[in-house]
Design a protein around this motif. Structure first.
Motif, PDB file in Angstrom:
ATOM      1  N   VAL A 159       0.873  -1.255  -0.032  1.00 51.15           N
ATOM      2  CA  VAL A 159       0.158  -0.179  -0.067  1.00 51.15           C
ATOM      3  C   VAL A 159       0.934   1.096  -0.092  1.00 51.15           C
ATOM      4  O   VAL A 159       1.220   1.586   0.910  1.00 51.15           O
ATOM      5  N   PRO A 160       0.982   1.890  -1.080  1.00 52.86           N
ATOM      6  CA  PRO A 160       1.919   3.153  -1.138  1.00 52.86           C
ATOM      7  C   PRO A 160       1.024   4.135  -0.444  1.00 52.86           C
ATOM      8  O   PRO A 160      -0.142   4.243  -0.122  1.00 52.86           O
ATOM      9  N   VAL A 161       2.148   5.065   0.073  1.00 56.08           N
ATOM     10  CA  VAL A 161       1.767   6.188   0.894  1.00 56.08           C
ATOM     11  C   VAL A 161       1.807   7.498  -0.080  1.00 56.08           C
ATOM     12  O   VAL A 161       3.077   7.698  -0.480  1.00 56.08           O
ATOM     13  N   VAL A 162       0.894   8.235  -0.043  1.00 53.30           N
ATOM     14  CA  VAL A 162       1.068   9.543  -0.751  1.00 53.30           C
ATOM     15  C   VAL A 162       0.765  10.601   0.292  1.00 53.30           C
ATOM     16  O   VAL A 162      -0.251  10.805   0.895  1.00 53.30           O
ATOM     17  N   PRO A 196      -2.796   9.528   4.156  1.00 50.83           N
ATOM     18  CA  PRO A 196      -2.991   9.432   5.667  1.00 50.83           C
ATOM     19  C   PRO A 196      -4.069  10.729   6.137  1.00 50.83           C
ATOM     20  O   PRO A 196      -4.822  10.588   6.836  1.00 50.83           O
ATOM     21  N   GLU A 197      -3.694  11.729   5.498  1.00 48.98           N
ATOM     22  CA  GLU A 197      -4.433  12.994   5.844  1.00 48.98           C
ATOM     23  C   GLU A 197      -6.010  13.016   5.190  1.00 48.98           C
ATOM     24  O   GLU A 197      -6.895  13.532   5.812  1.00 48.98           O
ATOM     25  N   ILE A 198      -6.265  11.873   4.512  1.00 52.15           N
ATOM     26  CA  ILE A 198      -7.698  11.832   4.001  1.00 52.15           C
ATOM     27  C   ILE A 198      -8.303  10.424   4.403  1.00 52.15           C
ATOM     28  O   ILE A 198      -9.433  10.337   4.848  1.00 52.15           O
ATOM     29  N   THR A 199      -7.446   9.495   4.118  1.00 56.54           N
ATOM     30  CA  THR A 199      -8.122   7.858   4.259  1.00 56.54           C
ATOM     31  C   THR A 199      -7.827   7.399   5.661  1.00 56.54           C
ATOM     32  O   THR A 199      -8.465   6.377   5.880  1.00 56.54           O
ATOM     33  N   GLY A 200      -6.838   8.131   6.320  1.00 58.28           N
ATOM     34  CA  GLY A 200      -6.458   7.498   7.671  1.00 58.28           C
ATOM     35  C   GLY A 200      -5.795   6.021   7.529  1.00 58.28           C
ATOM     36  O   GLY A 200      -6.285   5.237   8.450  1.00 58.28           O
ATOM     37  N   GLY A 201      -5.204   5.631   6.758  1.00 62.38           N
ATOM     38  CA  GLY A 201      -4.444   4.592   6.522  1.00 62.38           C
ATOM     39  C   GLY A 201      -5.394   3.519   5.554  1.00 62.38           C
ATOM     40  O   GLY A 201      -4.945   2.408   5.332  1.00 62.38           O
ATOM     41  N   VAL A 202      -6.395   3.599   5.238  1.00 65.97           N
ATOM     42  CA  VAL A 202      -7.415   2.931   4.394  1.00 65.97           C
ATOM     43  C   VAL A 202      -6.713   3.202   2.911  1.00 65.97           C
ATOM     44  O   VAL A 202      -6.926   4.317   2.415  1.00 65.97           O
ATOM     45  N   THR A 208      -8.995   2.818  -2.691  1.00 68.08           N
ATOM     46  CA  THR A 208     -10.179   2.099  -3.419  1.00 68.08           C
ATOM     47  C   THR A 208     -11.322   1.593  -2.494  1.00 68.08           C
ATOM     48  O   THR A 208     -12.280   1.389  -2.702  1.00 68.08           O
ATOM     49  N   LEU A 209     -10.894   1.576  -1.232  1.00 70.38           N
ATOM     50  CA  LEU A 209     -11.897   1.095  -0.080  1.00 70.38           C
ATOM     51  C   LEU A 209     -12.226   2.224   0.772  1.00 70.38           C
ATOM     52  O   LEU A 209     -13.030   2.033   1.864  1.00 70.38           O
ATOM     53  N   SER A 210     -11.893   3.501   0.379  1.00 72.38           N
ATOM     54  CA  SER A 210     -12.249   4.488   1.185  1.00 72.38           C
ATOM     55  C   SER A 210     -13.371   5.401   0.796  1.00 72.38           C
ATOM     56  O   SER A 210     -13.426   5.966  -0.388  1.00 72.38           O
ATOM     57  N   PRO A 211     -14.441   5.534   1.585  1.00 72.55           N
ATOM     58  CA  PRO A 211     -15.694   6.334   1.063  1.00 72.55           C
ATOM     59  C   PRO A 211     -15.098   7.857   1.202  1.00 72.55           C
ATOM     60  O   PRO A 211     -15.763   8.715   0.373  1.00 72.55           O
TER      61      PRO A 211
END
Length: 481
Positions: free
Chosen positions: A188-191, A225-231, A234-237
């Motif tokens: 899971v790459p991090v941006v 991380p700032e938006i999906t919090g680690g999710v 593709t799986l993030s509302p």
């Protein structure tokens, strides 16, 4: 909603792979039962040749109206040859280097026409990532460039050209895969970007693609991380519904990148990833090349259970079906365009960048190609100048190989072919050793031209497609223009 209707709606979200060049019985049965479509993969043997592919796709559509999808970006990511030949169209990096949106539109219209001829109706292209990380292992030459505005104008042109050919375009990889040095096939790459940075950079070309009418957008398996919090996105509302649907106002089909990739399902499995992606707002689930009959059954069971438990609202499936239905109606109302392969070579020629003056050679030069491993997205497609050179040798790329090569090149010109040398220490070491003894050697970079030795004659192609190779061979005088 009845169990039968839920089952049919669930099938409508799936784009599995399958093995071989003929449609297996299970797949035909699933298509008749409402399967959304299929994804073709060269590594699965789905693309043995254009005539066979056209026959396969005609059979898939005989008793159903499936979406038939493929990753055909041109350039380094090409599937229509079955990985047996390089593409006649340069990829996005070359188109960005030429920076003529009308030429990009022309290339993508011709590429779309070739897809339409064999029955593909949804192309997982263009990549509209802004490639700001030079060492990005999975995007690189697949991106138009590192400037958001440049990428945006070519994103719009690519979408327009593809859809003028009657094939739906799919802008990817939302919200942008260009600022990472990790491959989402493997993790899971991090941006590390907040919303303000995304607005200035990653989202600019997606807005342009949406304004150009892109019928589909593909999500990326990225952690922001700032938006999906680690999710993964593709799986993030927050990404699919919050960013793409609400903030960007996108109303077309949202499709996931392949769910068999570790970035999506490595920790939770494909059925669970499928359910989470649908809950987040995705409409179509690309399952991946290895995901055939058993995976379809497992994913269907997981989706149906999620609906029965109330975790996944049935209305979410109905919403996905409505968007997919709109896409199929759009496809039914469009006619294909004409193939124009001259567009590919025109673009490849205009993309070339020469630093320094080419030497005069007596006789044919020795062409030395330095091996470079591709990434999973690129696959084993052949590359290099060998089809156009009188004598070519391919080596692994190590300084210790310089001696025999120099001896072999005695009394004639020397061309050294690299591919993403900035990512391969061995390529740089051998090229430097050869240049030290032969400063008249010509370096040909067929990846991104990040590493350029000072004083060297350097020819950048911005890609390794057949069109790029031919254009370089013409400039070097290996073949006539």
């Amino acid at each position: 909603m009845s169990a039968a209707e839920i089952s049919r709606l669930a099938r409508g979200t799936l784009l599995p792979g399958f093995a071989g060049a003929t449609a297996p019985r299970w797949l035909l049965d699933e298509l008749e039962a409402g399967l959304g479509g299929v994804t073709l993969f060269a590594i699965n043997g789905n693309v043995p040749g254009t005539e066979a592919l056209a026959a396969l796709n005609a059979r898939l559509g005989k008793d159903a109206t499936p979406l038939i999808t493929i990753d055909e970006e041109g350039g380094d990511v090409t599937r229509l040859s079955g990985h047996l030949a390089a593409s006649p169209y340069p990829g996005n990096a070359a188109l960005g280097a030429a920076d003529d949106p009308e030429l990009t539109r022309r290339v993508y219209r011709s590429l779309g026409a070739e897809l339409a001829e064999v029955g593909v109706n949804l192309n997982f292209a263009p990549s509209v990532d802004v490639n700001t990380a030079a060492d990005n292992p999975v995007i690189g030459t697949r991106a138009f460039g590192s400037d958001p505005q440049l990428v945006a104008r070519h994103a719009a042109a690519a979408v327009t050209g593809t859809q003028e050919a009657g094939v739906a375009a799919c802008a990817k990889h939302f919200p942008g895969h260009g600022a990472t040095v990790e491959d989402s096939h493997l993790g899971v790459p991090v941006v590390d970007a907040d919303l303000a940075l995304l607005e200035r950079r990653e989202l600019v070309p997606f807005r342009a693609a949406i304004e150009a009418g892109a019928r589909a957008v593909m999500t990326a398996h990225l952690n922001l991380p700032e938006i999906t919090g680690g999710v993964p996105a593709t799986l993030s509302p927050a990404v699919i519904t919050g960013l793409l649907r609400e903030r960007l106002g996108y109303q077309g089909v949202i499709v996931t990148d392949a769910l068999d990739m570790d970035g999506a399902s490595g920790a939770i499995g494909i059925p669970e990833a499928a359910v989470r992606a649908l809950c987040a707002g995705a409409d179509l689930l690309c399952l991946g090349p290895r995901e055939h009959e058993a995976s379809v059954r497992a994913v269907l069971a997981a989706i149906e259970q999620a609906v029965r438990s109330g975790r996944l609202p049935a209305e979410r499936l109905a919403d996905a079906a409505a968007r997919t239905g709109d896409l199929k109606r759009w496809l039914a109302g469009h006619s294909p365009a004409a193939v124009d392969r001259t567009a590919g070579l025109d673009a490849a020629r205009r993309a070339l960048r020469l630093t320094g003056g080419l030497p005069s050679w007596t006789g044919a030069p020795l062409v030395v190609e330095l091996a470079a491993s591709g990434n999973i997205a690129v696959g084993p497609t052949p590359w290099g100048l060998a089809p156009f050179a009188a004598e070519t040798v391919r080596v692994q790329g190590a300084a210790t190989e310089a001696g025999p090569l120099l001896e072999r090149a005695t009394g004639r010109g020397l061309v050294v072919v690299l591919r993403d040398a900035h990512r391969h220490e061995g390529q740089r070491a051998l090229a430097s050793a050869l240049l030290a003894a032969r400063p008249d050697a010509v370096l040909v970079e067929m990846g991104l031209p990040v590493w350029r030795p000072e004083g060297a004659v350097h020819l950048a192609t911005y890609g390794a497609a057949e069109a790029n190779a031919r254009a370089a061979a013409e400039r070097l005088g290996l073949v006539a223009a």
